[in-house]
Design a protein around this motif. Structure first.
Motif, PDB file in Angstrom:
ATOM      1  N   ASP A  81     -34.941  62.073  78.483  1.00 45.14           N
ATOM      2  CA  ASP A  81     -35.104  61.320  79.728  1.00 45.14           C
ATOM      3  C   ASP A  81     -36.141  60.224  79.504  1.00 45.14           C
ATOM      4  O   ASP A  81     -37.340  60.477  79.448  1.00 45.14           O
ATOM      5  N   ALA A  82     -35.679  58.969  79.400  1.00 45.47           N
ATOM      6  CA  ALA A  82     -36.579  57.852  79.092  1.00 45.47           C
ATOM      7  C   ALA A  82     -37.620  57.639  80.193  1.00 45.47           C
ATOM      8  O   ALA A  82     -38.776  57.330  79.916  1.00 45.47           O
ATOM      9  N   ASP A  83     -37.205  57.800  81.463  1.00 48.00           N
ATOM     10  CA  ASP A  83     -38.150  57.612  82.569  1.00 48.00           C
ATOM     11  C   ASP A  83     -39.244  58.668  82.548  1.00 48.00           C
ATOM     12  O   ASP A  83     -40.401  58.389  82.861  1.00 48.00           O
ATOM     13  N   LEU A  84     -38.864  59.879  82.172  1.00 46.24           N
ATOM     14  CA  LEU A  84     -39.840  60.956  82.097  1.00 46.24           C
ATOM     15  C   LEU A  84     -40.751  60.789  80.889  1.00 46.24           C
ATOM     16  O   LEU A  84     -41.956  61.008  80.958  1.00 46.24           O
ATOM     17  N   THR A  85     -40.167  60.347  79.774  1.00 44.13           N
ATOM     18  CA  THR A  85     -40.936  60.230  78.538  1.00 44.13           C
ATOM     19  C   THR A  85     -42.011  59.160  78.649  1.00 44.13           C
ATOM     20  O   THR A  85     -43.180  59.393  78.373  1.00 44.13           O
ATOM     21  N   TRP A 189     -48.357  63.830  71.149  1.00 46.20           N
ATOM     22  CA  TRP A 189     -47.000  63.859  71.701  1.00 46.20           C
ATOM     23  C   TRP A 189     -46.416  65.270  71.638  1.00 46.20           C
ATOM     24  O   TRP A 189     -45.801  65.746  72.600  1.00 46.20           O
ATOM     25  N   GLU A 190     -46.621  65.936  70.512  1.00 47.57           N
ATOM     26  CA  GLU A 190     -46.102  67.296  70.369  1.00 47.57           C
ATOM     27  C   GLU A 190     -46.704  68.216  71.427  1.00 47.57           C
ATOM     28  O   GLU A 190     -45.995  68.988  72.090  1.00 47.57           O
ATOM     29  N   LEU A 191     -48.014  68.135  71.610  1.00 53.24           N
ATOM     30  CA  LEU A 191     -48.685  68.975  72.598  1.00 53.24           C
ATOM     31  C   LEU A 191     -48.274  68.598  74.016  1.00 53.24           C
ATOM     32  O   LEU A 191     -48.092  69.481  74.868  1.00 53.24           O
ATOM     33  N   ALA A 192     -48.113  67.311  74.279  1.00 53.10           N
ATOM     34  CA  ALA A 192     -47.732  66.872  75.622  1.00 53.10           C
ATOM     35  C   ALA A 192     -46.375  67.448  76.015  1.00 53.10           C
ATOM     36  O   ALA A 192     -46.183  67.898  77.156  1.00 53.10           O
ATOM     37  N   TRP A 193     -45.422  67.460  75.102  1.00 58.23           N
ATOM     38  CA  TRP A 193     -44.110  68.047  75.404  1.00 58.23           C
ATOM     39  C   TRP A 193     -44.234  69.557  75.608  1.00 58.23           C
ATOM     40  O   TRP A 193     -43.553  70.135  76.466  1.00 58.23           O
ATOM     41  N   GLN A 194     -45.093  70.193  74.831  1.00 57.54           N
ATOM     42  CA  GLN A 194     -45.305  71.626  75.032  1.00 57.54           C
ATOM     43  C   GLN A 194     -45.885  71.900  76.417  1.00 57.54           C
ATOM     44  O   GLN A 194     -45.437  72.817  77.124  1.00 57.54           O
ATOM     45  N   GLN A 195     -46.874  71.111  76.807  1.00 59.09           N
ATOM     46  CA  GLN A 195     -47.500  71.320  78.105  1.00 59.09           C
ATOM     47  C   GLN A 195     -46.538  71.015  79.243  1.00 59.09           C
ATOM     48  O   GLN A 195     -46.554  71.693  80.283  1.00 59.09           O
ATOM     49  N   TYR A 196     -45.675  70.021  79.056  1.00 55.93           N
ATOM     50  CA  TYR A 196     -44.682  69.718  80.092  1.00 55.93           C
ATOM     51  C   TYR A 196     -43.687  70.864  80.242  1.00 55.93           C
ATOM     52  O   TYR A 196     -43.345  71.258  81.364  1.00 55.93           O
ATOM     53  N   ALA A 197     -43.227  71.420  79.120  1.00 60.50           N
ATOM     54  CA  ALA A 197     -42.289  72.541  79.179  1.00 60.50           C
ATOM     55  C   ALA A 197     -42.928  73.748  79.860  1.00 60.50           C
ATOM     56  O   ALA A 197     -42.280  74.476  80.619  1.00 60.50           O
ATOM     57  N   VAL A 203     -46.797  66.816  85.135  1.00 61.41           N
ATOM     58  CA  VAL A 203     -46.177  65.511  84.895  1.00 61.41           C
ATOM     59  C   VAL A 203     -45.437  65.033  86.137  1.00 61.41           C
ATOM     60  O   VAL A 203     -45.709  63.960  86.667  1.00 61.41           O
ATOM     61  N   GLU A 204     -44.501  65.836  86.618  1.00 58.79           N
ATOM     62  CA  GLU A 204     -43.616  65.424  87.708  1.00 58.79           C
ATOM     63  C   GLU A 204     -44.356  65.197  89.027  1.00 58.79           C
ATOM     64  O   GLU A 204     -43.940  64.385  89.844  1.00 58.79           O
ATOM     65  N   GLN A 205     -45.447  65.923  89.253  1.00 62.31           N
ATOM     66  CA  GLN A 205     -46.243  65.721  90.460  1.00 62.31           C
ATOM     67  C   GLN A 205     -47.668  65.270  90.117  1.00 62.31           C
ATOM     68  O   GLN A 205     -48.558  65.327  90.960  1.00 62.31           O
ATOM     69  N   GLY A 206     -47.837  64.819  88.877  1.00 67.18           N
ATOM     70  CA  GLY A 206     -49.165  64.420  88.432  1.00 67.18           C
ATOM     71  C   GLY A 206     -49.179  63.093  87.724  1.00 67.18           C
ATOM     72  O   GLY A 206     -49.102  62.043  88.339  1.00 67.18           O
ATOM     73  N   VAL A 207     -49.203  63.121  86.380  1.00 70.27           N
ATOM     74  CA  VAL A 207     -49.389  61.898  85.597  1.00 70.27           C
ATOM     75  C   VAL A 207     -48.107  61.084  85.434  1.00 70.27           C
ATOM     76  O   VAL A 207     -48.121  60.010  84.844  1.00 70.27           O
ATOM     77  N   LEU A 213     -49.365  61.815  79.738  1.00 73.75           N
ATOM     78  CA  LEU A 213     -50.032  63.070  79.396  1.00 73.75           C
ATOM     79  C   LEU A 213     -50.531  63.028  77.958  1.00 73.75           C
ATOM     80  O   LEU A 213     -51.673  63.409  77.675  1.00 73.75           O
ATOM     81  N   ALA A 214     -49.688  62.538  77.044  1.00 74.99           N
ATOM     82  CA  ALA A 214     -50.090  62.437  75.638  1.00 74.99           C
ATOM     83  C   ALA A 214     -51.342  61.580  75.486  1.00 74.99           C
ATOM     84  O   ALA A 214     -52.241  61.883  74.694  1.00 74.99           O
TER      85      ALA A 214
END
Length: 228
Positions: A81-85, A189-197, A203-207, A213-214
């Motif tokens: 998802d480009a908008d999410l990324t 980036w790796e950690l940011a995706w882990q934290q999002y999962a 992310v969705e209601q924050g940054v 986030l990264a």
């Protein structure tokens, strides 16, 4: 909350809670008593509801289940998802401003006013392992919040890799201090995706994007998670 918990709880003013937490952390591991902030009276009562919901499973069972979980499988999510990324900003060190986790943790005061709570709760779990705290509290397994054993598995992984330790656990928030945060853009980036999962709400209601986030993670000694 009148019930038998698997850990000790002490109360004090919000003005004293952080200092008490720091003092108790200095006594680890000899004390075998892991301290964590639990917020105000309202938060403490809501923690009790979660505890009741999961009370049929013991701390030992939760920890055992967590050891059988592959944390990397919990981090799997759609990265297309480009908008999410989004895009990461300049990944400069967050340590340059000399703001440590002690200055950012918020579970001892009102988030909006910054006024310390008149009464704040401090949990003391009979362990030296931060990642086991969700098991003692029976935290999670409601709406999108992971199960207690999943929280334990995630934080065991992050504790081993980044030195991340839970310093507060309220009814809907976990805050961490981090001894060895990521240093490179790839690691961030790796950690940011882990934290999002693990916690999509940050992310969705924050940054708003995983890229944002990264950008916040390089050298940051403080992590924050929140479930609506």
């Amino acid at each position: 909350m009148n019930k038998k918990l698997d850990f000790e709880v002490v109360t004090m003013s919000g003005k004293k809670a952080l200092a008490e937490l720091l003092d108790m952390r200095e006594d680890l591991p000899e004390s075998n008593s892991y301290p964590f902030l639990m917020g105000d009276e309202d938060s403490f009562e809501l923690i009790g509801e979660t505890f009741d919901f999961n009370k049929e499973i013991s701390v030992t069972e939760i920890i055992k289940k967590s050891l059988e979980i592959n944390s990397l499988e919990l981090f799997e999510c759609d990265k297309n998802d480009a908008d999410l990324t989004g895009k990461s900003q300049n990944l400069e060190s967050n340590r340059d401003n000399k703001i440590g986790w002690e200055d950012l943790v918020m579970s001892h005061h009102d988030i909006l006013t910054q006024i310390p709570f008149e009464k704040c709760f401090l949990g003391i779990a009979p362990t030296i392992e931060s990642w086991q705290v969700p098991a003692y509290v029976r935290f999670g397994d409601w709406i999108d919040c992971p199960k207690p054993e999943e929280h334990c598995a995630v934080f065991r992984f992050w504790q081993e890799k980044y030195g991340a330790e839970i310093v507060s656990l309220t009814h809907d928030v976990i805050e961490c201090c981090v001894a060895n945060p990521p240093q490179t853009e790839e690691e961030c980036w790796e950690l940011a995706w882990q934290q999002y999962a693990y916690c999509p709400d940050i992310v969705e209601q924050g940054v708003e994007t995983v890229g944002n986030l990264a950008s916040s993670l390089r050298d940051s000694t403080y992590w924050y998670f929140w479930w609506d």
